[in-house]
Design an enzyme around this catalytic site. Sequence first.
Site, PDB file in Angstrom:
ATOM      1  N   MET A  30     122.929 113.038 -31.761  1.00 41.43           N
ATOM      2  CA  MET A  30     121.293 113.748 -31.282  1.00 41.43           C
ATOM      3  C   MET A  30     121.452 113.659 -29.809  1.00 41.43           C
ATOM      4  SD  MET A  30     118.772 111.868 -33.988  1.00 41.43           S
ATOM      5  CE  MET A  30     118.807 110.315 -33.545  1.00 41.43           C
ATOM      6  N   GLU A  35     129.174 106.572 -23.882  1.00 39.85           N
ATOM      7  CA  GLU A  35     130.532 106.263 -24.088  1.00 39.85           C
ATOM      8  C   GLU A  35     131.201 106.307 -25.665  1.00 39.85           C
ATOM      9  OE1 GLU A  35     133.209 106.917 -22.053  1.00 39.85           O
ATOM     10  OE2 GLU A  35     134.571 105.869 -23.355  1.00 39.85           O
ATOM     11  N   GLY A  36     129.985 105.641 -26.240  1.00 36.49           N
ATOM     12  CA  GLY A  36     130.165 105.411 -27.912  1.00 36.49           C
ATOM     13  C   GLY A  36     130.263 106.990 -28.322  1.00 36.49           C
ATOM     14  N   HIS A  37     129.550 107.754 -28.014  1.00 34.23           N
ATOM     15  CA  HIS A  37     129.770 109.430 -28.574  1.00 34.23           C
ATOM     16  C   HIS A  37     131.057 109.979 -28.111  1.00 34.23           C
ATOM     17  CE1 HIS A  37     125.210 109.364 -28.202  1.00 34.23           C
ATOM     18  NE2 HIS A  37     125.635 109.595 -29.301  1.00 34.23           N
ATOM     19  N   GLN A  61     114.782 113.162 -40.108  1.00 36.23           N
ATOM     20  CA  GLN A  61     115.091 111.671 -40.117  1.00 36.23           C
ATOM     21  C   GLN A  61     114.228 110.569 -39.573  1.00 36.23           C
ATOM     22  OE1 GLN A  61     119.164 112.394 -38.579  1.00 36.23           O
ATOM     23  NE2 GLN A  61     118.956 110.544 -37.492  1.00 36.23           N
ATOM     24  N   ASP A 150     126.363 102.739 -36.617  1.00 38.17           N
ATOM     25  CA  ASP A 150     125.404 102.975 -37.667  1.00 38.17           C
ATOM     26  C   ASP A 150     126.291 102.971 -39.088  1.00 38.17           C
ATOM     27  OD1 ASP A 150     122.892 104.186 -36.501  1.00 38.17           O
ATOM     28  OD2 ASP A 150     124.917 104.923 -35.202  1.00 38.17           O
ATOM     29  N   GLN A 153     124.766 104.372 -42.285  1.00 41.47           N
ATOM     30  CA  GLN A 153     124.834 105.666 -42.245  1.00 41.47           C
ATOM     31  C   GLN A 153     126.367 106.376 -42.565  1.00 41.47           C
ATOM     32  OE1 GLN A 153     122.979 108.175 -38.985  1.00 41.47           O
ATOM     33  NE2 GLN A 153     125.077 108.464 -38.180  1.00 41.47           N
ATOM     34  N   SER A 185     123.860 102.634 -26.989  1.00 43.20           N
ATOM     35  CA  SER A 185     122.928 103.409 -27.850  1.00 43.20           C
ATOM     36  C   SER A 185     121.915 104.133 -26.931  1.00 43.20           C
ATOM     37  CB  SER A 185     121.828 102.504 -28.530  1.00 43.20           C
ATOM     38  OG  SER A 185     120.703 103.175 -29.086  1.00 43.20           O
ATOM     39  N   SER A 186     121.540 105.442 -27.229  1.00 41.36           N
ATOM     40  CA  SER A 186     120.907 106.407 -26.563  1.00 41.36           C
ATOM     41  C   SER A 186     119.521 105.477 -26.325  1.00 41.36           C
ATOM     42  CB  SER A 186     120.443 107.598 -27.134  1.00 41.36           C
ATOM     43  OG  SER A 186     121.791 108.336 -27.451  1.00 41.36           O
TER      44      SER A 186
HETATM   45  P1  AMP Z   1     123.275 109.226 -32.523  1.00 45.28           P
HETATM   46  O1  AMP Z   1     123.328 110.372 -31.092  1.00 45.28           O
HETATM   47  O2  AMP Z   1     122.871 107.907 -31.841  1.00 45.28           O
HETATM   48  O3  AMP Z   1     122.828 109.845 -33.620  1.00 45.28           O
HETATM   49  O4  AMP Z   1     124.779 108.949 -32.816  1.00 45.28           O
HETATM   50  C1  AMP Z   1     125.888 110.009 -33.169  1.00 45.28           C
HETATM   51  C2  AMP Z   1     127.082 109.300 -33.657  1.00 45.28           C
HETATM   52  O5  AMP Z   1     127.570 108.418 -32.561  1.00 45.28           O
HETATM   53  C3  AMP Z   1     126.969 108.380 -34.796  1.00 45.28           C
HETATM   54  O6  AMP Z   1     127.871 108.693 -35.723  1.00 45.28           O
HETATM   55  C4  AMP Z   1     126.794 107.306 -34.119  1.00 45.28           C
HETATM   56  O7  AMP Z   1     127.131 106.064 -35.267  1.00 45.28           O
HETATM   57  C5  AMP Z   1     127.687 107.400 -33.098  1.00 45.28           C
HETATM   58  N1  AMP Z   1     127.424 106.173 -32.011  1.00 45.28           N
HETATM   59  C6  AMP Z   1     126.361 105.750 -31.576  1.00 45.28           C
HETATM   60  N2  AMP Z   1     126.443 104.617 -30.852  1.00 45.28           N
HETATM   61  C7  AMP Z   1     127.676 104.387 -30.811  1.00 45.28           C
HETATM   62  C8  AMP Z   1     128.559 103.249 -30.296  1.00 45.28           C
HETATM   63  N3  AMP Z   1     127.925 102.530 -29.365  1.00 45.28           N
HETATM   64  N4  AMP Z   1     129.684 103.187 -30.827  1.00 45.28           N
HETATM   65  C9  AMP Z   1     130.280 103.832 -31.626  1.00 45.28           C
HETATM   66  N5  AMP Z   1     129.680 105.049 -32.070  1.00 45.28           N
HETATM   67  C10 AMP Z   1     128.307 105.131 -31.801  1.00 45.28           C
END
Ligand code: AMP
Length: 281
Positions: A30, A35-37, A61, A150, A153, A185-186
């Site tokens: 989104m 760094e997670g992404h 969602q 997630d 998810q 997290s964003s």
């Molecule tokens: P989002 O943009 O929050 O919808 O996340 C997009 C993808 O990035 C989803 O598959 C999330 O599970 C993953 N994601 C978000 N935060 C993290 C994180 N801290 N570590 C690993 N993956 C993440």
Amino acid sequence: MKIISMVSAMQSLAIQTRQKCRCIGFVPTMGFLHEGHMSLVRIARNKSDIVVLSSFVNPVQFGPNEDFDKYPRDETKDDMLCEREGVDIVFRPSADDIYTNDHSVYVEEEKLSTGLCGKFRPGHFQGVLTIVAKLFNIVQPHVAVFGGKDAQQARVIEQMVRDLNFPVEIIIGPIIREPDGLAMSSRNTYLSQDERKRAVNIYVSLCHARRLYEQGVRNTSVLRGKIREIIETDVQPSEIEYIEAVDYTTLQPVTIVQNITLVAVAVKVGRTRLIDNILIP
Ligand code: AMP
């Protein structure tokens, strides 16, 4: 790096890429990347020739009282991060192009999506599965990477892929954390300085539960009780939505840890909803 906003352009490019026998790796997001992404992009790059990252804040969602309107965005920074990480295509569609006015088909999962976040966010997983199914048909990936943060998810998507026979390999990457342990997290950007300091104790509580497990505790009410105690005292959340221990395959609550168990929490710190989890053993 190409930035594509039209659904039809993305789908044509995906078809051409497949015709050239090139493997497409896909990371749906989104936006407001961190760094997670990027860790998911690296996994996708190792498994494919062309990496597509989608950036779409999916209105379907979000519940009526959730943060859709104020969800953070920074397209310039996102593009810079993607360029640096070697993303080939950023797919950033408009909501109008994704959902026509008369859109009327949704994907529903009936078991794994009912507990945990599903209980507190009615319609959320229907929205997630619908957009992921649509994105799979548009981007046509061979491999798609999701984050373990997630966890529900990711499991629900694995189930959709299995039950609806999507020809996509799902990979789940590990949770990436800030240096002090807070899961990236964003939404962390919403936290005040004080909330941010307290929020780290969510992970502290999960680590404590893991240590108890390592010391031989198998009763999940003991593990959950310890997590609750630390969260109430040190996170001081405005709400604890859930602290659950569930079987990782079925996502059904377990009283004794036997198989791989997902210990997951969702709390509100101030007005910000945060989730985190660990897997034990
Ligand atoms: P989002 O943009 O929050 O919808 O996340 C997009 C993808 O990035 C989803 O598959 C999330 O599970 C993953 N994601 C978000 N935060 C993290 C994180 N801290 N570590 C690993 N993956 C993440």
